[in-house]
Structures are given as C-alpha cells and as structure tokens.
Design a protein around this motif. Sequence first.
Motif, PDB file in Angstrom:
ATOM      1  N   THR A 222     -53.641   3.802  23.595  1.00  0.00           N
ATOM      2  CA  THR A 222     -52.236   4.174  23.955  1.00  0.00           C
ATOM      3  C   THR A 222     -51.669   2.511  24.311  1.00  0.00           C
ATOM      4  O   THR A 222     -50.926   1.906  23.399  1.00  0.00           O
ATOM      5  N   VAL A 223     -51.971   2.036  25.480  1.00  0.00           N
ATOM      6  CA  VAL A 223     -51.208   0.832  26.083  1.00  0.00           C
ATOM      7  C   VAL A 223     -51.875  -0.396  25.337  1.00  0.00           C
ATOM      8  O   VAL A 223     -51.215  -1.233  24.904  1.00  0.00           O
ATOM      9  N   CYS A 224     -53.103  -0.425  25.060  1.00  0.00           N
ATOM     10  CA  CYS A 224     -53.772  -1.599  24.608  1.00  0.00           C
ATOM     11  C   CYS A 224     -53.783  -1.682  23.080  1.00  0.00           C
ATOM     12  O   CYS A 224     -54.108  -2.525  22.359  1.00  0.00           O
ATOM     13  N   THR A 225     -53.226  -0.548  22.233  1.00  0.00           N
ATOM     14  CA  THR A 225     -53.194  -0.575  20.838  1.00  0.00           C
ATOM     15  C   THR A 225     -51.484  -0.280  20.409  1.00  0.00           C
ATOM     16  O   THR A 225     -50.987  -1.026  19.807  1.00  0.00           O
ATOM     17  N   SER A 226     -51.310   0.894  20.544  1.00  0.00           N
ATOM     18  CA  SER A 226     -49.985   1.196  19.924  1.00  0.00           C
ATOM     19  C   SER A 226     -48.903   0.385  20.547  1.00  0.00           C
ATOM     20  O   SER A 226     -47.903  -0.046  19.911  1.00  0.00           O
ATOM     21  N   LEU A 227     -48.780   0.281  21.952  1.00  0.00           N
ATOM     22  CA  LEU A 227     -47.877  -0.527  22.589  1.00  0.00           C
ATOM     23  C   LEU A 227     -47.843  -1.796  22.291  1.00  0.00           C
ATOM     24  O   LEU A 227     -46.961  -2.621  22.006  1.00  0.00           O
ATOM     25  N   ALA A 228     -49.214  -2.459  22.558  1.00  0.00           N
ATOM     26  CA  ALA A 228     -49.336  -3.897  22.239  1.00  0.00           C
ATOM     27  C   ALA A 228     -49.315  -4.127  20.937  1.00  0.00           C
ATOM     28  O   ALA A 228     -48.778  -5.357  20.688  1.00  0.00           O
TER      29      ALA A 228
END
Length: 301
Positions: A222-228
């Motif tokens: 979530t944070v380290c892939t889709s968002l980033a």
Amino acid sequence: MPPKAANPGLNKNLIILHLTVFVWGFTGILGQLITISAVNLVWYRVIIAVISLFFYVLFYKKTHKISVKSYPKLVLTGALVGGHWILFFASIKLSTVPVTLVCLSSMTLFTAILEPLINKKRISKMEIVAGVLIITGIVLIFKFESHYTKGIIAGLTSALMASLFSIINSRFVQKVEATIIAFYELLGAFIWITLYLVVTHGFNQSMIPKPADVGYLLLLGTVCTSLAYVAGVSVMRELSAFRAALITNLEPVYGIILAFIFFGNMNKMTGGFWVGALIILSTIFLFPVAQKQVARRKARA
C-alpha cells in the motif's frame, strides 16, 4: 535581465519526489525483514497494490479512459516494473541493503544514455560525466565487495530496468493520469509474475507467508507501492527522467541510514564500499550545483 521566477509546480514536485524516495528507501528494510523469496514477495506486493489502487480509482471516480494502443504498452511496461522489483529484492537477499541501494544508483548513468536515445535528444556531456562518476563508485564497491558479485549484478540489472520504465513513464504521464498508469502497469506486473509462477510451478507451500510477514507485505503493497508509485509517476509531468533518476539516487542515503537503525550492520561494509558510496553520493549532491553554474555561464555569454 530580471531573475527568472521559481516554478512553484516544479518545487512541489521536487518535494513530493524526495518524500517518495524516502518511502522507497524503506522498501529495502522490508525486503530484508520479509522471509519469503523475492518472486513471491513481489507477487504479493503487486496484488496488494493493484487491489488498493482499484478501490482508490473507484472511490475517487478517477477517469480511466485511455487509447486502445496504450493498454498493451502499459502491461508490457509492467514486465519491466516486476523484473526491477524481483531483482531488487533478490539483490538484497544475495548481498545487503546498502550494497543493493548503492548499485541502484547506476540508474543515473543508464538514464543519461538511454533517455536521449529513446526521446531522440542530444546526449548531455554533464549527465554522462555524472554517470561515469557513479559507475566509478560502483566499480570500487564491486572490487572490494566481490563476495557479493551475484547481488551486485542483480542490483545493476534492476537499475537498468528502473531506468527504462522511468523513461517510458515520463512520456506516458503527459497523456494519461498517473494513477491509471500505476494501476495498469502494476496489473501487468501481476500478470507476468503469475504466468512465471504457473510455468515454474511456483504456487506451492513456499508461497505461504509467515504471520509476521503479513503486516510487512501490507505496508509494502500500500504505502511503499501504490501510494509511492503514483506519486513517483505524477512528478514526471514536470521533471525529466534524468533529474528524477538523480534524486532517486538519494534512496541509498535513506536506505543505509534505515539499515543501520534497524540492523546495525554498517560495520560489515569495507573501506572500499564507503569510498565508492561517497563518490556516488557526492556526484548526486554536486550535479545540480554544477548544472546551475553552467547555465549561469551560458546566460552571461
């Protein structure tokens, strides 16, 4: 001539990219903490990212209309994204977080050469010099950390793939929204990795993550892939692929500091590693300064 006004959009994108790179620096830590293999890790990473992006697009009613020709291109680019991540995590497991992150800095040289060739632009001598200095640093690391040869090769190949899909995305983002690019490319990565696991009979007991891995995988997806990933693609509207690659090279700084905080393994690195790392990081920080000096001299001429 009055001084040129600062571009607020550019400054905003630089801040977003720096924050994104810090988040990417944390992925190396998660890669070392997660116990499953690199391929399985990335499979979970992309499926979590695709699901989270799907609900984001649905909730915020983001437009997803793109040309028919763009679908296969985005899915094929997803193969580069998936390959980059698999080799990145494989490099960590074959070496260490600092070695992998410093090897990733070669993305600057790859981009300096490939971006002008792909976009049919003139090759910048300054960018090539910066790239050569970074490669010099990598050669030093390779020489003194030869017991990590496989990890270094995996890290360099990962950097090449990252350079390619960054250049491709710098063109896509001019026509397609960043969220949609991220969704279809990560969907493509999921499809290609799934096909690989089917062919190699990879769907077995080794795919089952340990309870401790589940939380790390959710954070990674979530944070380290889709968002980033969305943030990293969106800034390409204002920044060139080379400039983005140069800032991305700060990932080793954040990653190495985080590795020391979490694992305290800096003492495992040789003097040659630190000399090479110093050359690479000095180039990253000094390049924008040199670029401004050259621009001022040209303006005076």
